[in-house]
Design an enzyme around this catalytic site. Structure first.
Site, PDB file in Angstrom:
ATOM      1  CB  THR A  13      -1.367   0.951  -3.267  1.00 17.50           C
ATOM      2  OG1 THR A  13      -1.844   0.228  -4.993  1.00 17.50           O
ATOM      3  CG2 THR A  13       0.259   1.017  -3.237  1.00 17.50           C
ATOM      4  N   GLY A  14      -3.566  -1.147  -1.999  1.00 20.74           N
ATOM      5  CA  GLY A  14      -4.981  -1.113  -2.293  1.00 20.74           C
ATOM      6  C   GLY A  14      -5.164  -2.819  -2.320  1.00 20.74           C
ATOM      7  CB  SER A  15      -2.853  -5.856  -1.943  1.00 22.31           C
ATOM      8  OG  SER A  15      -2.022  -5.164  -1.010  1.00 22.31           O
ATOM      9  CB  THR A  16      -7.209  -4.465   2.182  1.00 27.52           C
ATOM     10  OG1 THR A  16      -8.064  -3.355   1.695  1.00 27.52           O
ATOM     11  CG2 THR A  16      -6.440  -3.799   3.359  1.00 27.52           C
ATOM     12  CB  SER A  17     -10.639  -5.698  -0.836  1.00 27.37           C
ATOM     13  OG  SER A  17     -10.572  -4.621  -1.116  1.00 27.37           O
ATOM     14  N   GLY A  18     -10.791  -7.391  -3.501  1.00 30.12           N
ATOM     15  CA  GLY A  18     -10.402  -7.216  -4.460  1.00 30.12           C
ATOM     16  C   GLY A  18      -9.246  -7.835  -5.801  1.00 30.12           C
ATOM     17  N   GLY A  20      -6.777  -6.234  -6.082  1.00 30.49           N
ATOM     18  CA  GLY A  20      -5.162  -5.873  -5.298  1.00 30.49           C
ATOM     19  C   GLY A  20      -4.731  -7.325  -4.464  1.00 30.49           C
ATOM     20  CE1 TYR A 155     -12.980   3.589 -11.107  1.00 29.18           C
ATOM     21  CE2 TYR A 155     -13.361   2.982 -13.111  1.00 29.18           C
ATOM     22  CZ  TYR A 155     -13.208   2.945 -12.098  1.00 29.18           C
ATOM     23  OH  TYR A 155     -12.376   1.698 -12.060  1.00 29.18           O
TER      24      TYR A 155
END
Ligand SMILES: NC(=O)c1ccc[n+]([C@@H]2O[C@H](COP(=O)([O-])OP(=O)(O)OC[C@H]3O[C@@H](n4cnc5c(N)ncnc54)[C@H](OP(=O)(O)O)[C@@H]3O)[C@@H](O)[C@H]2O)c1
Length: 266
Positions: A13-18, A20, A155
């Site tokens: 999950t959240g692998s469109t940047s950074g 991930g 956070y």
């Protein structure tokens, strides 16, 4: 070392940047078919295309994990071409405000995005792993979970919740062949962090070259034994190991990848 990931199907999950993106690329390079996920379809397509261009195999799933409906859509898309063997709960956000600004609504919002998002994916995908008798769940946590600072209290609390739920899940999965673990990064040099350091360097007197700025910012913000920030690939290596069959005797553990930022025996 062969991590024996060929034939496995992983959702990051959240692998469109950074982090991930680095994890997705690494799992694909190790032979897994990877489902690239984010809210932004074009960015997911770009990462999946890059994986395929490198000879890997990738699908995409798009949706907002901060809602039940979005998570259900993502789970449906992720399993459309086969069950998920490896779930990496990485998606999440930051909110760089302090105690005085972080109203209860901000705490609740960040808990949805950073914690319940992962719970939703666990509840969609782990029952199938259980039935098949094999699976891996990896939460991305963080050193701030156990060593919080005054900043972003909401956070750092979400990071602590990720660590906690991963251990509870591990106990629930006893004897099933499915494991649950945490990779806890220190400060990692993703693009947004690099841009921030360059922006802040003049006011903090951190120097001018990228190396000078990184060394000085490390000393000021995240002193550690390596004198630098981590790199996304270093997080990806830890995730790939815990996601592999080689890590079958590890469950409920936290693997810190922080250069020694957290100074504790546990
Ligand atoms: N970088 C660090 O130093 C560090 C240290 C410790 C822990 N972490 C954790 O590592 C994870 C990744 O951080 P990063 O630095 O790589 O950040 P990033 O580059 O901003 O990546 C965040 C990812 O999460 C996705 N995302 C955010 N909110 C979402 C939502 N509501 N639903 C679905 N996807 C969502 C984003 O995709 P879209 O924008 O396409 O939606 C993006 O792919 C975070 O959970 C963070 O807490 C990072």
């Amino acid at each position: 070392m062969d991590l024996q990931l060929t034939g496995k199907r992983a959702l990051v999950t959240g692998s469109t940047s950074g982090l991930g993106e680095a994890i997705a690329r690494r799992l694909a390079a190790e032979g897994a078919t990877v489902v690239v996920h984010g809210r932004d379809e074009q960015r997911a397509v770009n990462v999946a295309d890059a994986i395929r261009a490198d000879g890997g195999s990738a699908d995409i799933a798009v949706g907002d994990l901060a809602t039940d409906a979005g998570a259900a859509t993502v789970a449906g898309a992720a399993t459309a071409r086969g069950p998920i063997d490896i779930l990496v709960n990485n998606a999440g956000g930051y909110d760089p405000i302090g105690w005085a600004q972080a109203a209860p609504a901000a705490w609740a919002r960040l808990y949805e995005v950073n914690v319940i998002s992962g719970v939703r994916m666990i509840q969609h995908l782990v029952p199938g792993m259980r039935e098949r008798g094999w699976g891996r769940v990896v939460q991305i946590g963080g050193g701030l979970a156990g060593q919080p600072t005054a900043d972003q209290p909401h956070y750092t609390a979400t990071l602590a919740a990720r660590h906690n739920l991963a251990v509870s899940l591990a106990r629930d999965l006893a004897g099933t062949g499915v494991t649950s673990n945490v990779v806890a990064p220190g400060a990692i040099m993703v693009d947004a962090v690099r841009d921030l350091l360059v922006r802040l360097a003049p006011t903090h007197g951190w120097g001018e070259t990228p190396d000078e700025i990184e060394r000085a910012a490390t000393a000021d913000w995240v002193p550690n034994d390596t004198g630098r920030f981590g790199r996304p690939d270093e997080i990806a290596s830890a995730v790939a190991y815990l996601a592999s069959p080689l890590a079958s005797y590890i469950s409920g553990a936290t693997l810190r990848v922080d250069g020694g930022t957290v100074r504790s025996v546990q």
